[in-house]
Enzyme design. Structure first.
Site, mmCIF file in Angstrom:
data_model
loop_
_atom_site.group_PDB
_atom_site.id
_atom_site.type_symbol
_atom_site.label_atom_id
_atom_site.label_comp_id
_atom_site.label_asym_id
_atom_site.label_seq_id
_atom_site.Cartn_x
_atom_site.Cartn_y
_atom_site.Cartn_z
ATOM 1 N N GLU A 1 -4.178 -10.162 2.378
ATOM 2 C CA GLU A 1 -3.416 -10.284 3.284
ATOM 3 C C GLU A 1 -3.266 -11.449 3.964
ATOM 4 O OE1 GLU A 1 -3.798 -5.714 2.814
ATOM 5 O OE2 GLU A 1 -5.284 -7.457 2.699
ATOM 6 N N GLY B 1 0.847 -1.177 0.084
ATOM 7 C CA GLY B 1 0.019 -0.080 0.170
ATOM 8 C C GLY B 1 1.018 1.393 0.045
ATOM 9 N N SER B 2 0.352 2.265 0.090
ATOM 10 C CA SER B 2 1.123 3.595 -0.176
ATOM 11 C C SER B 2 2.138 3.954 1.308
ATOM 12 C CB SER B 2 0.061 4.833 -0.287
ATOM 13 O OG SER B 2 -0.866 4.791 0.835
ATOM 14 N N GLU C 1 3.519 1.782 2.733
ATOM 15 C CA GLU C 1 4.878 0.940 2.406
ATOM 16 C C GLU C 1 5.832 1.080 1.450
ATOM 17 O OE1 GLU C 1 1.712 0.173 4.886
ATOM 18 O OE2 GLU C 1 1.442 -0.536 2.801
ATOM 19 N N HIS D 1 -12.453 -29.197 22.829
ATOM 20 C CA HIS D 1 -13.468 -28.399 21.790
ATOM 21 C C HIS D 1 -14.631 -28.234 22.315
ATOM 22 C CE1 HIS D 1 -14.898 -27.894 17.507
ATOM 23 N NE2 HIS D 1 -14.926 -26.779 18.080
ATOM 24 N N GLY E 1 -8.165 -23.609 14.166
ATOM 25 C CA GLY E 1 -9.755 -23.797 13.965
ATOM 26 C C GLY E 1 -10.264 -22.874 12.891
ATOM 27 N N HIS F 1 -0.332 -3.349 5.122
ATOM 28 C CA HIS F 1 -0.594 -2.249 4.859
ATOM 29 C C HIS F 1 -1.609 -1.693 6.031
ATOM 30 C CE1 HIS F 1 -1.724 1.425 2.968
ATOM 31 N NE2 HIS F 1 -2.972 1.287 2.477
#
Length: 542
Positions: free
Chosen positions: A67, A45-46, A48, A297, A416, A90
């Protein structure tokens, strides 16, 4: 993840084009070289872009189309290479998109150094577009460390600290937020250091554990992901054979820890308290290696271990040791701890425990069963092929019909949360170049990061993607009776009709084949496993 101190690849010295006061970008690039992190996973992105000015030729950039794909690829790559992977996200939006995958990396114990863009410091007081409020707080609690350095010149040191923390046991992701104008600011190079990452066992507790193991009559081992992460597969195998211990795999493991075709292997524990107690019944000592004791679980009642048994745990995570409800916990590197137990005198001989009962052979049917698919895949594939799996409803069947034979040949997610498998497959393939990778993915799971297939095509990776297509979120339907649903009930939101995975794959340039006939399965799998590049097999199952 790493058994020895971190060793820099080469000293951090300036190049002829750099002054004695490098920029933050120069210092960070050099530090990444020193840590052998010259592959950058990202979706730019800008905020970075300054990092990539004059992108160094000895680095490679692995673009992910979302991402979650970026972090999933880096997770697989870090596990395959046994070194932290470097990620560039970003700002807040990118970190937000990635959070599910960061959660999985945290549960997997994967070392990731994540950088996130931030708006320039000069305009942060004005709440600018694309700024990240409380950037260091955003990824918590699923990072070991996060910071936005107070000064630009502190960025290289913050990244060095982040790397060491990511690699220290238990490994995990870390995050550094970096304002866009920091990259051009002057700073100093950071010299890499040797930092020990393994935890040695405490002698007194080890002696207590060893003496109890030697004196017991019917030991059982429960092995977890930490065994393979810490390169302890061979030593655990040796220890089990020394004691003739029956060996179970702990619930919800992201790695295998014992050969599935070994005479002592007993199977996989479910994530239910009462069933664990029943399966471990008859053993007077339970030694848990590299795993929680135990991951549940659903809620349960009664004891956590069988009556008359004692519990010992060897784990590298102090938090896990703290909540373990019974027994003795030894916090240490799994490999160092098991090696210390092997250094003790040989115990008295014990008889072999009863062997695991093998499942009945699956037969072809129409539609074909998951058991037949996985049985056939096991017969066709090479023993050293690498499985990356995210097919939750097929996993119990896989445990019976497709053993994992060797260390570092099985990866899945411990969280999970879906979306790991397709992306992690790319990272594992990059980290294990030349190896045949099999991506075993449920149709529902695949749709979270299906765009990772584009990376496989662009990189021409030898991956066989197998979509286990049952047209539904089958794991939810199978779990529903736990909450009072009648078996076979139709659940809202669990049906996935009308998806053509062959067409989706071909749209990304990947070869793809549909298989719905059990008689054609063997040849289709064999052809798919011999492909030079990626191929997708969409396989209809009951």
């Amino acid at each position: 993840m790493s058994k020895s101190p971190v060793k820099p690849a080469r000293p951090a010295t300036a190049t002829s084009s750099e002054t004695s006061r490098p920029t933050v970008r120069h210092a960070v690039i050099q530090l990444l070289r020193d840590f052998n992190m010259t592959t950058i996973f990202g979706n730019p992105g800008s905020t970075e872009l300054p990092l990539f000015l004059d992108f160094p030729p000895d680095f490679r950039y692995q673009l992910g189309l979302q991402e979650a794909v970026v972090v999933g690829m880096a997770d697989g790559y870090a596990q395959a290479t046994r070194n932290a992977a470097f990620i560039n996200l970003h700002s807040a939006a990118g970190v937000g998109n990635a959070m599910g995958a960061i959660f999985t990396a945290y549960k997997n114990g994967t070392p990731l150094v994540i950088t996130a863009g931030q708006q320039a410091r000069a305009i942060l007081p004005y709440d600018p577009f694309l700024s990240s409020a409380n950037a260091a707080e955003l990824p918590k609690p699923y990072v070991k460390y996060s910071i936005e350095p107070a000064r630009a010149e502190d960025v290289p040191q913050a990244l060095a600290r982040a790397y060491y923390m990511a690699m220290q046991q238990p490994c995990g992701p870390v995050l550094v937020s970096i304002p866009a104008d920091d990259w051009a600011r002057p700073c100093s190079y950071v010299e890499p250091r040797m930092v020990s990452t393994a935890i040695a066992p405490e002698p007194k507790v080890l002696e207590h554990m060893g003496a109890a193991l030697d004196a017991c009559q019917r030991p059982a081992f429960v092995v977890g992901s930490g065994v393979d992460r810490d390169s302890a597969w061979d030593s655990v195998l040796q220890l089990a054979e020394r004691h003739n211990a029956r060996v179970w795999t702990a619930p919800m493991c992201s790695r295998a820890g014992f050969p599935g075709d070994h005479r002592l292997f007993a199977g996989y524990l479910p994530a239910e308290r009462e069933k664990i107690v029943a399966l471990l019944g008859g053993h007077d000592l339970i030694l848990v290696l590299g795993a929680p004791a135990f991951t549940y679980h659903v809620e349960g009642t009664g004891p956590h271990i069988p009556e008359g048994a004692s519990l010992f745990q060897m784990v590298d995570d102090a938090n896990i040791a703290a909540w373990t409800p019974n027994g003795t916990s030894l916090i240490c590197s799994t490999d160092l701890g098991v090696q210390a137990l092997l250094n003790r005198p040989a115990p008295p001989a014990r008889p072999l425990p009863e062997a695991r009962r093998q499942p009945a052979r699956a037969e072809p049917s129409s539609p074909m069963s998951v058991a037949y698919l996985l049985q056939t895949l096991d017969e066709v594939r090479a023993r050293d092929s690498i499985i990356v799996e995210e097919a939750p409803s097929a996993r119990p069947v896989m445990h019976r019909y497709m053993p994992i034979y060797l260390s570092e040949t099985f990866y899945t997610m411990a969280s999970g949360g879906l979306g790991y498998g397709m992306a992690a497959t790319i990272g594992v393939a990059l980290g294990k170049p030349g190896r045949r990778i099999i991506s075993l993915i449920g149709d529902g799971s695949s749709l979270y990061t299906f765009q990772a297939l584009w990376n496989a095509v662009q990189l021409k990776l030898p991956i066989t993607f197998i979509i286990v297509k049952n047209g539904r979120y089958a794991a939810l339907e199978e779990f529903a009776p736990t909450f009072g649903f009648e078996p076979g009930s139709q659940l809202e939101g669990c049906s996935l009709p009308g998806i053509d995975f062959v067409a989706l794959a071909k749209g990304m340039g990947c070869k793809a084949v549909h298989v719905d006939d059990a008689a054609a399965l063997h040849d289709a799998l064999r052809t798919g496993l011999q492909s030079d590049g990626p191929v997708l097999l969409e396989i209809d199952v009951a």
